[in-house]
Scaffold this motif. Structure first.
Motif, PDB file in Angstrom:
ATOM      1  N   PRO A  22       3.314  18.263  -7.893  1.00  0.00           N
ATOM      2  CA  PRO A  22       2.123  17.270  -7.386  1.00  0.00           C
ATOM      3  C   PRO A  22       2.454  16.540  -6.154  1.00  0.00           C
ATOM      4  CG  PRO A  22       3.076  16.426  -9.294  1.00  0.00           C
ATOM      5  CD  PRO A  22       3.948  17.594  -9.336  1.00  0.00           C
ATOM      6  N   ALA A  23       1.341  16.331  -5.367  1.00  0.00           N
ATOM      7  CA  ALA A  23       1.556  15.722  -4.231  1.00  0.00           C
ATOM      8  C   ALA A  23       1.815  13.935  -4.546  1.00  0.00           C
ATOM      9  CB  ALA A  23       0.299  15.613  -3.295  1.00  0.00           C
ATOM     10  N   PRO A  24       2.487  13.568  -4.067  1.00  0.00           N
ATOM     11  CA  PRO A  24       2.859  12.095  -4.061  1.00  0.00           C
ATOM     12  C   PRO A  24       1.660  11.270  -3.678  1.00  0.00           C
ATOM     13  CG  PRO A  24       4.186  12.693  -2.319  1.00  0.00           C
ATOM     14  CD  PRO A  24       3.722  13.807  -2.809  1.00  0.00           C
ATOM     15  N   LEU A  25       1.218  10.139  -4.456  1.00  0.00           N
ATOM     16  CA  LEU A  25       0.192   9.212  -3.843  1.00  0.00           C
ATOM     17  C   LEU A  25       0.319   8.732  -2.484  1.00  0.00           C
ATOM     18  CD1 LEU A  25      -1.001   7.572  -7.144  1.00  0.00           C
ATOM     19  CD2 LEU A  25      -2.351   9.306  -5.895  1.00  0.00           C
ATOM     20  N   THR A  26       1.410   8.484  -2.046  1.00  0.00           N
ATOM     21  CA  THR A  26       1.793   7.968  -0.980  1.00  0.00           C
ATOM     22  C   THR A  26       1.437   8.865   0.349  1.00  0.00           C
ATOM     23  OG1 THR A  26       4.079   8.644  -1.001  1.00  0.00           O
ATOM     24  CG2 THR A  26       3.567   6.546  -1.893  1.00  0.00           C
ATOM     25  N   ALA A  27       1.338  10.250  -0.010  1.00  0.00           N
ATOM     26  CA  ALA A  27       0.932  11.127   1.150  1.00  0.00           C
ATOM     27  C   ALA A  27      -0.300  11.188   1.559  1.00  0.00           C
ATOM     28  CB  ALA A  27       1.586  12.404   0.816  1.00  0.00           C
ATOM     29  N   THR A  28      -1.222  10.375   0.761  1.00  0.00           N
ATOM     30  CA  THR A  28      -2.657  10.276   1.002  1.00  0.00           C
ATOM     31  C   THR A  28      -3.198   9.248   1.658  1.00  0.00           C
ATOM     32  OG1 THR A  28      -3.178   8.727  -0.851  1.00  0.00           O
ATOM     33  CG2 THR A  28      -2.727  11.330  -1.307  1.00  0.00           C
ATOM     34  N   LEU A  30      -4.858   6.917   0.931  1.00  0.00           N
ATOM     35  CA  LEU A  30      -5.136   5.768   0.132  1.00  0.00           C
ATOM     36  C   LEU A  30      -3.588   4.765   0.082  1.00  0.00           C
ATOM     37  CD1 LEU A  30      -6.670   7.256  -2.773  1.00  0.00           C
ATOM     38  CD2 LEU A  30      -7.832   6.219  -0.902  1.00  0.00           C
ATOM     39  N   ALA A  31      -2.733   5.406   0.761  1.00  0.00           N
ATOM     40  CA  ALA A  31      -1.619   4.581   0.812  1.00  0.00           C
ATOM     41  C   ALA A  31      -1.486   3.262   1.235  1.00  0.00           C
ATOM     42  CB  ALA A  31      -0.594   5.280   1.774  1.00  0.00           C
ATOM     43  N   GLY A  32      -2.541   2.705   2.115  1.00  0.00           N
ATOM     44  CA  GLY A  32      -2.704   1.484   2.415  1.00  0.00           C
ATOM     45  C   GLY A  32      -3.152   0.289   1.406  1.00  0.00           C
ATOM     46  N   ILE A  33      -3.814   0.991   0.160  1.00  0.00           N
ATOM     47  CA  ILE A  33      -4.657   0.004  -0.702  1.00  0.00           C
ATOM     48  C   ILE A  33      -3.734  -0.202  -1.790  1.00  0.00           C
ATOM     49  CG2 ILE A  33      -6.728   0.867   0.333  1.00  0.00           C
ATOM     50  CD1 ILE A  33      -7.149   2.593  -2.352  1.00  0.00           C
ATOM     51  N   SER A  34      -4.087  -1.200  -2.821  1.00  0.00           N
ATOM     52  CA  SER A  34      -3.353  -1.622  -3.953  1.00  0.00           C
ATOM     53  C   SER A  34      -4.044  -0.784  -5.027  1.00  0.00           C
ATOM     54  CB  SER A  34      -3.583  -3.043  -4.348  1.00  0.00           C
ATOM     55  OG  SER A  34      -4.955  -3.383  -4.617  1.00  0.00           O
ATOM     56  N   GLN A  35      -3.408  -0.916  -6.269  1.00  0.00           N
ATOM     57  CA  GLN A  35      -3.627  -0.082  -7.484  1.00  0.00           C
ATOM     58  C   GLN A  35      -4.926  -0.776  -8.016  1.00  0.00           C
ATOM     59  OE1 GLN A  35      -1.678   2.227  -8.611  1.00  0.00           O
ATOM     60  NE2 GLN A  35      -3.141   2.607 -10.381  1.00  0.00           N
ATOM     61  N   GLU A  36      -4.984  -1.989  -7.524  1.00  0.00           N
ATOM     62  CA  GLU A  36      -6.380  -2.400  -8.092  1.00  0.00           C
ATOM     63  C   GLU A  36      -7.493  -1.820  -7.285  1.00  0.00           C
ATOM     64  OE1 GLU A  36      -9.057  -4.689 -10.399  1.00  0.00           O
ATOM     65  OE2 GLU A  36      -7.030  -4.488 -10.717  1.00  0.00           O
ATOM     66  N   GLN A  37      -7.357  -1.942  -5.957  1.00  0.00           N
ATOM     67  CA  GLN A  37      -8.352  -1.183  -5.343  1.00  0.00           C
ATOM     68  C   GLN A  37      -8.773   0.050  -5.236  1.00  0.00           C
ATOM     69  OE1 GLN A  37      -6.539  -2.374  -1.539  1.00  0.00           O
ATOM     70  NE2 GLN A  37      -7.998  -3.912  -1.065  1.00  0.00           N
ATOM     71  N   LEU A  38      -7.659   0.795  -5.770  1.00  0.00           N
ATOM     72  CA  LEU A  38      -7.720   2.308  -6.101  1.00  0.00           C
ATOM     73  C   LEU A  38      -8.611   2.280  -7.192  1.00  0.00           C
ATOM     74  CD1 LEU A  38      -7.305   5.289  -5.639  1.00  0.00           C
ATOM     75  CD2 LEU A  38      -4.994   5.049  -6.586  1.00  0.00           C
ATOM     76  N   THR A  39      -8.296   1.412  -8.181  1.00  0.00           N
ATOM     77  CA  THR A  39      -8.947   1.599  -9.493  1.00  0.00           C
ATOM     78  C   THR A  39     -10.420   1.398  -9.382  1.00  0.00           C
ATOM     79  OG1 THR A  39      -7.070   0.865 -10.803  1.00  0.00           O
ATOM     80  CG2 THR A  39      -8.840   0.642 -11.987  1.00  0.00           C
ATOM     81  N   GLN A  40     -10.842   0.279  -8.633  1.00  0.00           N
ATOM     82  CA  GLN A  40     -12.143  -0.077  -8.569  1.00  0.00           C
ATOM     83  C   GLN A  40     -12.742   0.948  -7.695  1.00  0.00           C
ATOM     84  OE1 GLN A  40     -13.966  -2.725  -9.610  1.00  0.00           O
ATOM     85  NE2 GLN A  40     -11.958  -3.066 -10.738  1.00  0.00           N
ATOM     86  N   ARG A  41     -12.192   1.618  -6.866  1.00  0.00           N
ATOM     87  CA  ARG A  41     -12.927   2.755  -6.100  1.00  0.00           C
ATOM     88  C   ARG A  41     -13.214   4.041  -6.720  1.00  0.00           C
ATOM     89  NH1 ARG A  41     -10.277   3.450  -0.150  1.00  0.00           N
ATOM     90  NH2 ARG A  41     -11.533   5.185  -0.108  1.00  0.00           N
ATOM     91  N   VAL A  42     -12.035   4.249  -7.958  1.00  0.00           N
ATOM     92  CA  VAL A  42     -12.257   5.333  -8.665  1.00  0.00           C
ATOM     93  C   VAL A  42     -13.603   5.226  -9.669  1.00  0.00           C
ATOM     94  CG1 VAL A  42     -11.104   6.691 -10.554  1.00  0.00           C
ATOM     95  CG2 VAL A  42     -10.156   6.283  -8.482  1.00  0.00           C
ATOM     96  N   LEU A  43     -13.419   3.895 -10.221  1.00  0.00           N
ATOM     97  CA  LEU A  43     -14.474   3.658 -11.252  1.00  0.00           C
ATOM     98  C   LEU A  43     -15.895   3.400 -10.695  1.00  0.00           C
ATOM     99  CD1 LEU A  43     -12.731   0.354 -13.251  1.00  0.00           C
ATOM    100  CD2 LEU A  43     -13.211   2.756 -13.921  1.00  0.00           C
TER     101      LEU A  43
END
Length: 102
Positions: A22-28, A30-43
């Motif tokens: 699987p591709a690591p998340l840091t290669a996307t 989205l690497a510059g956003i926090s886990q909380e921001q990612l969670t909010q965007r996905v939600l």
């Protein structure tokens, strides 16, 4: 569990095992956003899609239920109209005068 039989020649067979990591998340991007921001965007995306899908599902179910009820509604409506016409005809033939307006 091999049977020793050869498959027909037109059936594709697996000749190579491919392992993919699987591709690591840091290669996307989205690497510059926090886990909380990612969670909010996905939600937010899930909420938008879920809202649309729920509307579609509800509309489909309401349409199906309405279609299922139509024969019974028509039957009852037909009976009511028959009774009203019979009553109006009976009143006219008895000479009860003009119809009463409720």
């Amino acid at each position: 569990m091999t049977t020793g039989r050869q498959p027909p020649r037109y059936v594709p067979t697996l000749t190579e095992v491919v392992h993919s990591a699987p591709a690591p998340l840091t290669a996307t991007p989205l690497a510059g956003i926090s886990q909380e921001q990612l969670t909010q965007r996905v939600l937010q995306r899930v909420e938008m899609t879920l809202d649309r899908r729920m509307r579609e599902i509800i509309a489909t179910v309401v349409l199906e239920q309405t279609n299922a009820l139509m024969p019974a509604v028509r039957e009852h409506l037909e009976q009511v109209v028959r009774e009203m016409v019979a009553q109006a005809l009976a009143e006219e033939t008895q000479g009860n005068g003009p119809p009463r307006v409720p």
